[in-house]
Design an enzyme around this catalytic site. Structure first.
Site, PDB file in Angstrom:
ATOM      1  N   HIS A 278      44.545 -44.804 -13.176  1.00 23.68           N
ATOM      2  CA  HIS A 278      44.987 -43.615 -12.448  1.00 23.68           C
ATOM      3  C   HIS A 278      45.485 -42.518 -13.417  1.00 23.68           C
ATOM      4  O   HIS A 278      46.464 -41.828 -13.154  1.00 23.68           O
ATOM      5  CB  HIS A 278      46.076 -43.988 -11.434  1.00 23.68           C
ATOM      6  CG  HIS A 278      46.104 -43.075 -10.236  1.00 23.68           C
ATOM      7  ND1 HIS A 278      45.634 -43.427  -8.993  1.00 23.68           N
ATOM      8  CD2 HIS A 278      46.548 -41.801 -10.087  1.00 23.68           C
ATOM      9  CE1 HIS A 278      45.794 -42.435  -8.145  1.00 23.68           C
ATOM     10  NE2 HIS A 278      46.348 -41.430  -8.790  1.00 23.68           N
ATOM     11  N   ARG A 281      49.247 -42.075 -14.383  1.00 22.64           N
ATOM     12  CA  ARG A 281      50.144 -41.295 -13.530  1.00 22.64           C
ATOM     13  C   ARG A 281      50.972 -42.147 -12.573  1.00 22.64           C
ATOM     14  O   ARG A 281      51.861 -41.635 -11.918  1.00 22.64           O
ATOM     15  CB  ARG A 281      49.319 -40.317 -12.672  1.00 22.64           C
ATOM     16  CG  ARG A 281      48.583 -39.289 -13.465  1.00 22.64           C
ATOM     17  CD  ARG A 281      47.521 -38.588 -12.633  1.00 22.64           C
ATOM     18  NE  ARG A 281      48.045 -37.880 -11.480  1.00 22.64           N
ATOM     19  CZ  ARG A 281      48.639 -36.702 -11.506  1.00 22.64           C
ATOM     20  NH1 ARG A 281      48.797 -36.093 -12.666  1.00 22.64           N
ATOM     21  NH2 ARG A 281      49.064 -36.126 -10.406  1.00 22.64           N
TER      22      ARG A 281
HETATM   23  C1  FMN Z   1      46.399 -33.724 -10.416  1.00 17.57           C
HETATM   24  C2  FMN Z   1      45.823 -35.060 -10.095  1.00 17.57           C
HETATM   25  C3  FMN Z   1      45.752 -35.474  -8.779  1.00 17.57           C
HETATM   26  C4  FMN Z   1      45.194 -36.708  -8.464  1.00 17.57           C
HETATM   27  N1  FMN Z   1      45.043 -37.059  -7.155  1.00 17.57           N
HETATM   28  C5  FMN Z   1      44.394 -38.203  -6.844  1.00 17.57           C
HETATM   29  C6  FMN Z   1      44.102 -38.511  -5.483  1.00 17.57           C
HETATM   30  O1  FMN Z   1      44.396 -37.741  -4.571  1.00 17.57           O
HETATM   31  N2  FMN Z   1      43.472 -39.686  -5.228  1.00 17.57           N
HETATM   32  C7  FMN Z   1      43.099 -40.558  -6.229  1.00 17.57           C
HETATM   33  O2  FMN Z   1      42.537 -41.612  -5.954  1.00 17.57           O
HETATM   34  N3  FMN Z   1      43.344 -40.262  -7.515  1.00 17.57           N
HETATM   35  C8  FMN Z   1      43.966 -39.111  -7.849  1.00 17.57           C
HETATM   36  N4  FMN Z   1      44.174 -38.798  -9.164  1.00 17.57           N
HETATM   37  C9  FMN Z   1      43.673 -39.705 -10.217  1.00 17.57           C
HETATM   38  C10 FMN Z   1      42.251 -39.351 -10.616  1.00 17.57           C
HETATM   39  O3  FMN Z   1      41.353 -39.597  -9.569  1.00 17.57           O
HETATM   40  C11 FMN Z   1      41.796 -40.160 -11.831  1.00 17.57           C
HETATM   41  O4  FMN Z   1      41.927 -41.533 -11.584  1.00 17.57           O
HETATM   42  C12 FMN Z   1      42.548 -39.805 -13.113  1.00 17.57           C
HETATM   43  O5  FMN Z   1      42.921 -38.453 -13.135  1.00 17.57           O
HETATM   44  C13 FMN Z   1      41.680 -40.106 -14.315  1.00 17.57           C
HETATM   45  O6  FMN Z   1      42.328 -39.819 -15.503  1.00 17.57           O
HETATM   46  P1  FMN Z   1      42.089 -38.456 -16.314  1.00 17.57           P
HETATM   47  O7  FMN Z   1      42.829 -37.394 -15.594  1.00 17.57           O
HETATM   48  O8  FMN Z   1      42.703 -38.777 -17.646  1.00 17.57           O
HETATM   49  O9  FMN Z   1      40.607 -38.209 -16.369  1.00 17.57           O
HETATM   50  C14 FMN Z   1      44.738 -37.562  -9.503  1.00 17.57           C
HETATM   51  C15 FMN Z   1      44.812 -37.138 -10.833  1.00 17.57           C
HETATM   52  C16 FMN Z   1      45.341 -35.903 -11.130  1.00 17.57           C
HETATM   53  C17 FMN Z   1      45.374 -35.471 -12.564  1.00 17.57           C
END
Ligand code: FMN
Length: 385
Positions: A278, A281
């Site tokens: 994720h 995060r």
């Molecule tokens: C601002 C933000 C919002 C995100 N919201 C979601 C979401 O609504 N649902 C979800 O499954 N993952 C969410 N993610 C995770 C992303 O789908 C993904 O797994 C992750 O950003 C991948 O890592 P990277 O940002 O280093 O490419 C979010 C990531 C970010 C940066």
């Protein structure tokens, strides 16, 4: 000059209010998972096949039995519509122009119907957060189905709201509560305030989570997100099994990091998993994607589609996940930095830059296609000093 993703990130940092930038950019708690993603990818090396005689590289891949011109997928990101006015439409169009699937988040600002209307040729996937009221969730899925979404991505790693202290400090949250700090933050970023927030407000009010049902939809300024649309905390494999029975398209579980969970996913009939931390995060003690991916791909890659994400900042990072057995790689923050830096064109150019970086690295590695990358002999781990 925007020559690498760090340049896009820096421009995004200058353009966006700090609360929004940090919401996109940062990790959770002590940000150990986030730095682990970087150090794990940095320690992966790829071995070249020299003098292989290839004049052209073909980055296409097959996902769920369908051929795509690139292995990239835009990951679902909540509130992408706050990064630019109509941000989700712009991401969908930028992705479609390159044949890249765009995953719409349950928590997008713009609805799936509007995105479909604006990007008719886009390959849309939909990311599902299951709401406590399952009837409302079922209604949402009907809407998603009607919009010709090929793939449902069920996020399995966000059953609790993660501990992101910087959001509290910045006063960034949903619902949005005005504080002196976040109001000043917006005021000192007038381009964003006028170009994004004001445009939404003139067109109908403060932006909201677009998919939330009208009777529950709370403007970001209102106090409560209603109980019925809280994210379900006790989601189980039984729920995924029920979704499998109801959803006729491709079904993917996002956030799998162990062989055992991949086995359970396969047993309930999913078409694929996203091996994902994720983006660092959610849980700060998670292992990195790079440390889990190859074992999962080796065990299940011939029976389901394996996607990977988290921490990708270079074309070579994509190639590393592919070498470890992923068939496709999701990008979360990079398209958002592109969007913040240069609107739809910025999103397109950051994606094109990634494809160029991949092409150069494939040329130097002497591989003509993704299949030639996907081999245990191609990659190794070397400690960084
Ligand atoms: C601002 C933000 C919002 C995100 N919201 C979601 C979401 O609504 N649902 C979800 O499954 N993952 C969410 N993610 C995770 C992303 O789908 C993904 O797994 C992750 O950003 C991948 O890592 P990277 O940002 O280093 O490419 C979010 C990531 C970010 C940066």
């Amino acid at each position: 000059m925007l020559l690498n993703t760090g340049d896009y990130r820096e421009r995004a940092r200058r353009k966006l209010p700090r609360g929004l930038f940090e919401y996109i950019d940062r990790g959770t708690e002590d940000e150990l998972a986030l730095s682990r993603l970087r150090s794990s990818l940095d320690s992966v090396v790829l071995r070249p096949s020299v003098l292989s005689g290839h004049a052209r590289r073909e980055p296409g891949t097959t996902l769920f039995g369908r051929r795509f011109p690139t292995p990239l997928v835009i990951a679902p990101t909540a509130l992408a519509g706050l990064v630019a006015h109509n941000g989700e439409l712009k991401l969908a169009r930028a992705a479609a122009a390159l044949g890249i699937p765009f995953s719409v988040s349950t928590q997008s600002v713009t609805t799936i119907e509007e995105i479909r209307r604006a990007a008719q040729d886009a390959t849309l996937w939909f990311q599902l957060y299951v709401w406590r009221d399952r009837t409302l969730t079922a209604d949402l899925l009907k809407r998603v189905r009607a919009c010709d979404c090929e793939c449902l991505v069920v996020t399995a790693d966000t059953q609790m709201s993660p501990n992101r202290e910087y959001n509290q400090r910045n006063g960034f949250g949903i619902p949005f509560k005005p504080t002196l700090r976040n109001l000043v933050d917006m005021a000192v970023h007038p381009r964003w305030l006028l170009g994004v927030m004001l445009r939404y407000m003139l067109a109908g009010g403060v932006p909201t989570y677009g998919h939330y049902p009208a009777e529950y939809r709370s403007a970001i300024t209102r106090a409560n997100v209603q109980e019925a649309v809280r994210l379900e905390t006790n989601l189980s494999w039984g729920d995924v099994k029920r979704l499998r029975d109801e959803w006729p398209g491709k079904l993917v579980v996002k956030g799998v990091l162990s062989i055992e969970d991949a086995e359970l996913a396969l047993a309930v009939g999913v078409d694929g998993v996203v091996v994902s931390a994720h983006g660092g995060r959610n849980l700060d003690c998670l292992p990195s994607t790079a440390s889990c991916l190859s074992a999962i791909a080796e065990a299940f890659g011939d029976r389901m589609t394996i996607l990977a994400d988290s921490g990708v900042r270079r074309g070579t990072d994509v190639l590393k996940y592919l070498a470890m057995g992923a068939q496709g790689v999701m990008l979360g923050r990079l398209p958002l930095w592109g969007l913040a830096a240069g609107d739809e064109e910025g999103a397109s150019s950051v994606l094109a830059m990634m494809l160029r970086e991949m092409d150069t690295a494939m040329g130097l590695l002497g591989v003509a296609d993704i299949a030639a990358l996907r081999s245990p002999a191609r990659w190794g781990i070397e400690a960084q000093h």
